[in-house]
Structures are given as structure tokens and as C-alpha cells.
Scaffold this active site. Sequence first.
Site, PDB file in Angstrom:
ATOM      1  N   GLY A 141       0.867  -1.179   0.000  1.00  0.00           N
ATOM      2  CA  GLY A 141       0.000   0.000   0.000  1.00  0.00           C
ATOM      3  C   GLY A 141       0.902   1.226   0.000  1.00  0.00           C
ATOM      4  O   GLY A 141       1.669   1.434   0.945  1.00  0.00           O
ATOM      5  N   ALA A 142       0.839   1.986  -1.092  1.00  0.00           N
ATOM      6  CA  ALA A 142       1.731   3.151  -1.230  1.00  0.00           C
ATOM      7  C   ALA A 142       0.952   4.450  -1.080  1.00  0.00           C
ATOM      8  O   ALA A 142       1.287   5.469  -1.666  1.00  0.00           O
ATOM      9  CB  ALA A 142       2.439   3.102  -2.590  1.00  0.00           C
ATOM     10  N   GLY A 143      -0.119   4.398  -0.281  1.00  0.00           N
ATOM     11  CA  GLY A 143      -0.957   5.586  -0.087  1.00  0.00           C
ATOM     12  C   GLY A 143      -0.406   6.511   0.984  1.00  0.00           C
ATOM     13  O   GLY A 143       0.811   6.644   1.134  1.00  0.00           O
TER      14      GLY A 143
ATOM     15  N   GLY B  27       1.454   4.476   3.708  1.00  0.00           N
ATOM     16  CA  GLY B  27       2.590   3.827   3.048  1.00  0.00           C
ATOM     17  C   GLY B  27       3.728   4.810   2.774  1.00  0.00           C
ATOM     18  O   GLY B  27       4.898   4.509   3.011  1.00  0.00           O
TER      19      GLY B  27
ATOM     20  N   ARG C 114     -14.821   1.964  11.424  1.00  0.00           N
ATOM     21  CA  ARG C 114     -13.801   1.062  10.868  1.00  0.00           C
ATOM     22  C   ARG C 114     -14.462  -0.212  10.366  1.00  0.00           C
ATOM     23  O   ARG C 114     -14.057  -0.782   9.361  1.00  0.00           O
ATOM     24  CB  ARG C 114     -12.755   0.735  11.929  1.00  0.00           C
TER      25      ARG C 114
ATOM     26  N   ASN D 289     -12.207  -4.289   2.433  1.00  0.00           N
ATOM     27  CA  ASN D 289     -10.827  -4.602   2.797  1.00  0.00           C
ATOM     28  C   ASN D 289     -10.549  -6.093   3.003  1.00  0.00           C
ATOM     29  O   ASN D 289      -9.404  -6.530   2.874  1.00  0.00           O
ATOM     30  CB  ASN D 289     -10.417  -3.795   4.038  1.00  0.00           C
TER      31      ASN D 289
ATOM     32  N   SER E 164      -4.284  -2.170   8.114  1.00  0.00           N
ATOM     33  CA  SER E 164      -5.585  -2.034   7.440  1.00  0.00           C
ATOM     34  C   SER E 164      -6.736  -2.289   8.417  1.00  0.00           C
ATOM     35  O   SER E 164      -6.664  -3.175   9.265  1.00  0.00           O
ATOM     36  CB  SER E 164      -5.685  -3.039   6.283  1.00  0.00           C
TER      37      SER E 164
ATOM     38  N   ARG F  13      -2.301   8.745  21.362  1.00  0.00           N
ATOM     39  CA  ARG F  13      -3.371   9.762  21.398  1.00  0.00           C
ATOM     40  C   ARG F  13      -3.743  10.073  22.845  1.00  0.00           C
ATOM     41  O   ARG F  13      -3.881  11.241  23.235  1.00  0.00           O
ATOM     42  CB  ARG F  13      -4.594   9.249  20.621  1.00  0.00           C
TER      43      ARG F  13
ATOM     44  N   HIS G 256      -9.352  -2.129  18.347  1.00  0.00           N
ATOM     45  CA  HIS G 256      -9.129  -0.792  17.786  1.00  0.00           C
ATOM     46  C   HIS G 256     -10.473  -0.227  17.344  1.00  0.00           C
ATOM     47  O   HIS G 256     -10.769  -0.126  16.173  1.00  0.00           O
ATOM     48  CB  HIS G 256      -8.173  -0.919  16.596  1.00  0.00           C
TER      49      HIS G 256
HETATM   50  N1  APR Z   1      -2.423  -4.623  -2.802  1.00  0.00           N
HETATM   51  C1  APR Z   1      -1.656  -3.563  -2.520  1.00  0.00           C
HETATM   52  N2  APR Z   1      -2.124  -2.322  -2.304  1.00  0.00           N
HETATM   53  C2  APR Z   1      -3.444  -2.150  -2.382  1.00  0.00           C
HETATM   54  C3  APR Z   1      -4.333  -3.227  -2.662  1.00  0.00           C
HETATM   55  C4  APR Z   1      -3.759  -4.511  -2.877  1.00  0.00           C
HETATM   56  N3  APR Z   1      -4.513  -5.588  -3.136  1.00  0.00           N
HETATM   57  N4  APR Z   1      -5.588  -2.737  -2.664  1.00  0.00           N
HETATM   58  C5  APR Z   1      -5.506  -1.416  -2.399  1.00  0.00           C
HETATM   59  N5  APR Z   1      -4.209  -1.058  -2.233  1.00  0.00           N
HETATM   60  C6  APR Z   1      -3.644   0.280  -1.991  1.00  0.00           C
HETATM   61  C7  APR Z   1      -4.434   1.398  -2.645  1.00  0.00           C
HETATM   62  O1  APR Z   1      -4.226   1.432  -4.068  1.00  0.00           O
HETATM   63  C8  APR Z   1      -3.883   2.626  -1.941  1.00  0.00           C
HETATM   64  O2  APR Z   1      -2.784   3.215  -2.622  1.00  0.00           O
HETATM   65  O3  APR Z   1      -3.660   0.646  -0.632  1.00  0.00           O
HETATM   66  C9  APR Z   1      -3.404   2.056  -0.581  1.00  0.00           C
HETATM   67  C10 APR Z   1      -4.119   2.657   0.605  1.00  0.00           C
HETATM   68  O4  APR Z   1      -3.741   3.989   0.694  1.00  0.00           O
HETATM   69  P1  APR Z   1      -4.726   5.169   1.139  1.00  0.00           P
HETATM   70  O5  APR Z   1      -5.987   5.072   0.348  1.00  0.00           O
HETATM   71  O6  APR Z   1      -3.971   6.461   1.095  1.00  0.00           O
HETATM   72  O7  APR Z   1      -5.100   4.768   2.646  1.00  0.00           O
HETATM   73  P2  APR Z   1      -4.247   4.999   3.989  1.00  0.00           P
HETATM   74  O8  APR Z   1      -4.649   6.267   4.635  1.00  0.00           O
HETATM   75  O9  APR Z   1      -2.805   4.752   3.729  1.00  0.00           O
HETATM   76  O10 APR Z   1      -4.874   3.827   4.923  1.00  0.00           O
HETATM   77  C11 APR Z   1      -4.787   2.477   4.571  1.00  0.00           C
HETATM   78  O11 APR Z   1      -4.865   1.753   6.873  1.00  0.00           O
HETATM   79  O12 APR Z   1      -5.451   2.882   8.850  1.00  0.00           O
HETATM   80  C12 APR Z   1      -5.863   2.033   7.839  1.00  0.00           C
HETATM   81  O13 APR Z   1      -8.205   2.550   7.767  1.00  0.00           O
HETATM   82  C13 APR Z   1      -6.988   2.648   7.075  1.00  0.00           C
HETATM   83  O14 APR Z   1      -7.619   0.591   6.019  1.00  0.00           O
HETATM   84  C14 APR Z   1      -6.956   1.830   5.810  1.00  0.00           C
HETATM   85  C15 APR Z   1      -5.466   1.580   5.602  1.00  0.00           C
END
Ligand code: APR
Length: 312
Positions: free
Chosen positions: A11-13, A16, A92, A99, A123, A155, A179
Site C-alpha cells: 500500500g503506497a498511499g 505507506g 472502521r 478490505n 488495514s 493519542r 481498535h
Molecule cells: N495490494 C496492494 N495495495 C493495495 C491493494 C492490494 N490488493 N488494494 C488497495 N491497495 C492500496 C491502494 O491502491 C492505496 O494506494 O492501498 C493504498 C491505501 O492507501 P490510502 O488510500 O492512502 O489509505 P491509507 O490512509 O494509507 O490507509 C490504509 O490503513 O489505517 C488504515 O483505515 C486505514 O484501512 C486503511 C489503511
Amino acid sequence: MATRKKIGLIGAGNIGGELARLVANQELGDVVLFDIPAKENFAKGKALDLEQNSSVLGYDSSITGSSNWADLAGADVLIITAGIPRKPGQSRDDLVAINMPIIRDVANNAKKHCPNAFVIVISNPLDAMVYEYMRVVGAPKAKVVGMAGVLDSARFQLFLAREAGVSIKDVRAMVLGGHGDDMVPVLSMCTINGVPVTNFISKEKINAIIERTRKGGGEIVNLMGTSAYYAPASSAVAMAAAYLLDQKRLLPCATYLDGEYGYKDLFMGVPVIIGGNGVEKIIEVPLTEEEKGMLKKSAASVQSVLDVVKKG
Ligand code: APR
């Protein structure tokens, strides 16, 4: 010859990216920032930006972006944020349907490509997602944990420090349980450098702080429109460092319970020792009757989401 550790970030969001920045900056190892094929260029771009940052800040970790699981072969640590975050008004638990298949996909690939990694799941809904991950991979319980307690405790500590008017450095507090909004802040473990926090803050104010802590994630979602990422990333990196550097840290983590605290076959936040062997020990602390009651309620919430996952 010693080689560098490899840390896979799935996950590179938002989380990430911050994980990658912290891991690289602390030189814990080389980073593979992984996302789905549709986001591969995004992951590569973030990785390149962070590598260029190394030239200014002076760290030697390499950071690469990828959507190819083969690039994660032999990873020492995986931190999983794959999935979608909350939007305002969502709990959540509302994320489970989306998810759950994502976690299963990640677990199946991780099992094939990096079966020996120490895995930290972020996640949401956390306690159910980390359970499902371990079930699919079949990994030993010492090698799979969920990140929640370190963040929830952080927190809680911040709000206590601000109310007491003391340095954040001196506040120690522990939040256990799932959580979610039923998490259990344990007052008997709350001190300001060993001095009970009740010496500084009235019971009424503490109760308000506990309430704010329980809804701490939602408060940020309402402000930003998406979930938090700086403190979640730091919390997971503290756990990863405890493993990679064999620090034997005592941290509250979502851990597989097999009778501890009276619960079986579920993941929930309890104090554990994390060192080079992963979760090396679960620490059972005495709880008051009130705290036991809160933990029971929290466990029931975790179990109800787990029941949905088990049916799905
Ligand atoms: N494999 C890899 N990455 C994936 C997959 C997968 N099968 N499915 C989705 N992703 C990627 C998305 O493309 C996205 O870039 O996961 C990333 C999630 O990034 P964000 O949408 O920015 O979410 P973020 O704020 O990083 O949170 C991710 O952590 O705290 C929890 O509730 C939050 O479940 C969420 C997770």
C-alpha cells in the site's frame, strides 16, 4: 557478509508513503513500496521522490516502487496498509467488505513470496484484518501483529500531557482491547514519570479524555475527510524497529490470544514484548473489575466483526 534488511510496504498511499519516509530516514533497511498495477507509477514516483530526499537528508536506504510481488521476495518485514481508509461518517467496521478481499489477496501473495517476514497489519477493521491475514498465511502467531495500541496510547498520552501541562516525554499510558470505540484505556498504568496521572487531572477530565481517545481516529477523519497517517506510520515503525533491532520493547499490539486474559482465537490489543523473534511474550497485567468489564465489551465488538469475516 551482513546485508541490508528489506522492508516491504504493501500500500503506497498516505500511510505507506510516511512509512517509507520514516523507515528510510532511520536506515532500518531498503524499502519496497508496493501497490496495485493501476498505482504502480504512483508508487514509483513516491519512491523516486523519497530517494531524492536521501541526497538532502543523507540516508543510504534504497526505495523502489513496484506492483510485482517478486520484488518483495525475502522481505524481513511487511507493513500492510492495503485497503481503503474511512470517510466521514464511516466506522472502521464499515470497511470490512472492501478490505477483506484485499487482505486475502495480500496474504496469499505474501505466503508465496515472503513467508518468513515479520508482519504488521494496519488495514482496518484492524483486529479482524490481522486475524484473517494470519489465518490465510498460516504464519506462527509470533510473526503477525496488528498496529493499534501504540497509536491509541499515543493519542491518550497527548491529551493527558496537554491537560496536565507537562511534557509529552514524561507521560506513560496504555490502551488495550480492540481498535474501536470500545478500546480500554488502563488508568492504573497511566503515569507522569511514575506519578499517577490522577494526581494531576480530575476524574471528570480523565473521563472526557478517555472518550476523546476512543474517538481519536474519527476526530481526524472528520477534519481531513480521510484517516490519519503520520502517527499511525510512526507507531508501526516503532514496532518494526523493535523487531529489526531486537529491542525487546513492551508495546500494546493486536496479538493472537490463546487463553491470555481469558480470550481465545482472536486478535486484540494487549501488552507484548517485541524483539528479534517477533512477539516474544504476552504480558498479563492485573486489571480492575471495571477494566475487565470494558475489555469484555471490546472483545465482543472484535468478535462480532470477526464473525462477519469468518462467514465471508
Ligand atoms: N495490494 C496492494 N495495495 C493495495 C491493494 C492490494 N490488493 N488494494 C488497495 N491497495 C492500496 C491502494 O491502491 C492505496 O494506494 O492501498 C493504498 C491505501 O492507501 P490510502 O488510500 O492512502 O489509505 P491509507 O490512509 O494509507 O490507509 C490504509 O490503513 O489505517 C488504515 O483505515 C486505514 O484501512 C486503511 C489503511
